[in-house]
Motif scaffolding. Structure first.
Motif, PDB file in Angstrom:
ATOM      1  N   SER A  14       0.830  -1.197   0.000  1.00  0.00           N
ATOM      2  CA  SER A  14       0.000   0.000   0.000  1.00  0.00           C
ATOM      3  C   SER A  14       0.872   1.256   0.000  1.00  0.00           C
ATOM      4  CB  SER A  14      -0.922  -0.012   1.217  1.00  0.00           C
ATOM      5  OG  SER A  14      -1.671   1.168   1.264  1.00  0.00           O
ATOM      6  N   SER A  15       1.930   1.256   0.784  1.00  0.00           N
ATOM      7  CA  SER A  15       2.847   2.400   0.826  1.00  0.00           C
ATOM      8  C   SER A  15       3.530   2.595  -0.521  1.00  0.00           C
ATOM      9  CB  SER A  15       3.900   2.205   1.908  1.00  0.00           C
ATOM     10  OG  SER A  15       3.312   2.182   3.178  1.00  0.00           O
ATOM     11  N   LEU A  16       3.940   1.496  -1.133  1.00  0.00           N
ATOM     12  CA  LEU A  16       4.592   1.579  -2.441  1.00  0.00           C
ATOM     13  C   LEU A  16       3.620   2.065  -3.510  1.00  0.00           C
ATOM     14  CD1 LEU A  16       6.770  -1.655  -2.396  1.00  0.00           C
ATOM     15  CD2 LEU A  16       7.558   0.709  -2.217  1.00  0.00           C
ATOM     16  N   THR A  17       2.393   1.588  -3.453  1.00  0.00           N
ATOM     17  CA  THR A  17       1.367   2.023  -4.407  1.00  0.00           C
ATOM     18  C   THR A  17       1.109   3.515  -4.259  1.00  0.00           C
ATOM     19  OG1 THR A  17       0.350  -0.150  -4.336  1.00  0.00           O
ATOM     20  CG2 THR A  17      -0.991   1.646  -5.189  1.00  0.00           C
ATOM     21  N   ARG A  18       1.022   3.964  -3.012  1.00  0.00           N
ATOM     22  CA  ARG A  18       0.802   5.386  -2.733  1.00  0.00           C
ATOM     23  C   ARG A  18       1.982   6.216  -3.244  1.00  0.00           C
ATOM     24  NH1 ARG A  18      -1.385   4.450   1.902  1.00  0.00           N
ATOM     25  NH2 ARG A  18       0.567   4.318   3.026  1.00  0.00           N
ATOM     26  N   ALA A  19       3.202   5.732  -2.989  1.00  0.00           N
ATOM     27  CA  ALA A  19       4.400   6.454  -3.439  1.00  0.00           C
ATOM     28  C   ALA A  19       4.450   6.514  -4.962  1.00  0.00           C
ATOM     29  CB  ALA A  19       5.655   5.787  -2.884  1.00  0.00           C
ATOM     30  N   LEU A  20       4.099   5.403  -5.616  1.00  0.00           N
ATOM     31  CA  LEU A  20       4.089   5.383  -7.083  1.00  0.00           C
ATOM     32  C   LEU A  20       3.087   6.385  -7.635  1.00  0.00           C
ATOM     33  CD1 LEU A  20       5.047   4.173  -9.730  1.00  0.00           C
ATOM     34  CD2 LEU A  20       3.335   2.364  -9.441  1.00  0.00           C
ATOM     35  N   ARG A  21       1.908   6.454  -7.038  1.00  0.00           N
ATOM     36  CA  ARG A  21       0.896   7.418  -7.474  1.00  0.00           C
ATOM     37  C   ARG A  21       1.397   8.849  -7.310  1.00  0.00           C
ATOM     38  NH1 ARG A  21      -2.379   9.724  -4.285  1.00  0.00           N
ATOM     39  NH2 ARG A  21      -2.439   8.078  -2.734  1.00  0.00           N
ATOM     40  N   GLN A  22       2.078   9.132  -6.186  1.00  0.00           N
ATOM     41  CA  GLN A  22       2.614  10.475  -5.955  1.00  0.00           C
ATOM     42  C   GLN A  22       3.697  10.815  -6.969  1.00  0.00           C
ATOM     43  OE1 GLN A  22       3.771  10.134  -1.825  1.00  0.00           O
ATOM     44  NE2 GLN A  22       1.812  10.949  -1.096  1.00  0.00           N
ATOM     45  N   ILE A  23       4.527   9.834  -7.300  1.00  0.00           N
ATOM     46  CA  ILE A  23       5.575  10.053  -8.307  1.00  0.00           C
ATOM     47  C   ILE A  23       4.943  10.362  -9.658  1.00  0.00           C
ATOM     48  CG2 ILE A  23       7.377   8.889  -9.650  1.00  0.00           C
ATOM     49  CD1 ILE A  23       8.161   7.464  -7.011  1.00  0.00           C
ATOM     50  N   GLN A  24       3.908   9.621 -10.017  1.00  0.00           N
ATOM     51  CA  GLN A  24       3.218   9.867 -11.290  1.00  0.00           C
ATOM     52  C   GLN A  24       2.588  11.254 -11.317  1.00  0.00           C
ATOM     53  OE1 GLN A  24       0.703   6.397 -11.219  1.00  0.00           O
ATOM     54  NE2 GLN A  24       2.075   5.225 -12.555  1.00  0.00           N
ATOM     55  N   GLU A  25       2.008  11.678 -10.206  1.00  0.00           N
ATOM     56  CA  GLU A  25       1.417  13.015 -10.126  1.00  0.00           C
ATOM     57  C   GLU A  25       2.487  14.090 -10.268  1.00  0.00           C
ATOM     58  OE1 GLU A  25      -0.700  13.058  -6.420  1.00  0.00           O
ATOM     59  OE2 GLU A  25      -2.333  11.811  -7.182  1.00  0.00           O
ATOM     60  N   LEU A  26       3.637  13.866  -9.616  1.00  0.00           N
ATOM     61  CA  LEU A  26       4.730  14.838  -9.722  1.00  0.00           C
ATOM     62  C   LEU A  26       5.288  14.894 -11.142  1.00  0.00           C
ATOM     63  CD1 LEU A  26       6.584  14.181  -6.353  1.00  0.00           C
ATOM     64  CD2 LEU A  26       5.316  16.237  -7.004  1.00  0.00           C
ATOM     65  N   ASN A  27       5.421  13.745 -11.774  1.00  0.00           N
ATOM     66  CA  ASN A  27       5.899  13.738 -13.160  1.00  0.00           C
ATOM     67  C   ASN A  27       4.938  14.478 -14.080  1.00  0.00           C
ATOM     68  OD1 ASN A  27       8.310  12.379 -12.749  1.00  0.00           O
ATOM     69  ND2 ASN A  27       7.408  10.358 -13.071  1.00  0.00           N
ATOM     70  N   SER A  28       3.645  14.319 -13.832  1.00  0.00           N
ATOM     71  CA  SER A  28       2.645  15.028 -14.620  1.00  0.00           C
ATOM     72  C   SER A  28       2.767  16.534 -14.408  1.00  0.00           C
ATOM     73  CB  SER A  28       1.251  14.542 -14.227  1.00  0.00           C
ATOM     74  OG  SER A  28       0.276  15.252 -14.931  1.00  0.00           O
ATOM     75  N   LYS A  29       2.953  16.952 -13.175  1.00  0.00           N
ATOM     76  CA  LYS A  29       3.103  18.378 -12.860  1.00  0.00           C
ATOM     77  C   LYS A  29       4.381  18.934 -13.495  1.00  0.00           C
ATOM     78  CE  LYS A  29       1.865  22.170 -10.842  1.00  0.00           C
ATOM     79  NZ  LYS A  29       0.715  22.920 -11.340  1.00  0.00           N
ATOM     80  N   ILE A  30       5.461  18.165 -13.448  1.00  0.00           N
ATOM     81  CA  ILE A  30       6.720  18.588 -14.075  1.00  0.00           C
ATOM     82  C   ILE A  30       6.510  18.799 -15.570  1.00  0.00           C
ATOM     83  CG2 ILE A  30       9.029  17.786 -14.737  1.00  0.00           C
ATOM     84  CD1 ILE A  30       9.176  16.485 -11.919  1.00  0.00           C
ATOM     85  N   HIS A  31       5.824  17.865 -16.208  1.00  0.00           N
ATOM     86  CA  HIS A  31       5.556  17.989 -17.646  1.00  0.00           C
ATOM     87  C   HIS A  31       4.744  19.250 -17.933  1.00  0.00           C
ATOM     88  CE1 HIS A  31       4.843  16.803 -21.763  1.00  0.00           C
ATOM     89  NE2 HIS A  31       3.558  17.018 -21.578  1.00  0.00           N
ATOM     90  N   GLU A  32       3.741  19.503 -17.123  1.00  0.00           N
ATOM     91  CA  GLU A  32       2.901  20.697 -17.291  1.00  0.00           C
ATOM     92  C   GLU A  32       3.726  21.972 -17.131  1.00  0.00           C
ATOM     93  OE1 GLU A  32      -0.708  22.920 -14.865  1.00  0.00           O
ATOM     94  OE2 GLU A  32      -0.480  20.750 -14.661  1.00  0.00           O
ATOM     95  N   LEU A  33       4.592  22.007 -16.127  1.00  0.00           N
ATOM     96  CA  LEU A  33       5.427  23.191 -15.900  1.00  0.00           C
ATOM     97  C   LEU A  33       6.444  23.383 -17.020  1.00  0.00           C
ATOM     98  CD1 LEU A  33       5.988  22.876 -12.052  1.00  0.00           C
ATOM     99  CD2 LEU A  33       4.618  24.599 -13.252  1.00  0.00           C
TER     100      LEU A  33
END
Length: 88
Positions: A14-33
């Motif tokens: 569950s912790s790894l899944t949560r961390a992976l989701r956060q990484i994906q969200e950050l990568n999406s934000k980086i792409h947007e910026l």
């Protein structure tokens, strides 16, 4: 004991899944910026070219918006001419 190990495994997963989701969200934000930055840089370059063109035309005696050429031909040359002219 097996139940405790299963609970720990689920918790880690569950912790790894949560961390992976956060990484994906950050990568999406980086792409947007990055896209916003590229758009900003392009607008600034267009503005510099337009200012350079306008300055060249005003130095050549242009009197109106009808003479204002945004085709950006010679934009770099115009910018260099401005820089050289201001350095004198």
């Amino acid at each position: 004991m097996t139940l405790t190990i299963d609970n720990r495994s689920r918790s880690k997963e569950s912790s790894l899944t949560r961390a992976l989701r956060q990484i994906q969200e950050l990568n999406s934000k980086i792409h947007e910026l990055e896209q916003q930055h590229q758009d900003y840089v392009q607008k600034q370059q267009n503005l510099i070219r337009a200012i350079a063109e306008r300055k060249c035309f005003s130095n050549a005696g242009s009197r109106g918006a009808a003479d204002f050429d945004l085709s950006l031909r010679g934009g770099v040359s115009a910018l260099l001419a401005i820089a050289v002219g201001e350095a004198k």
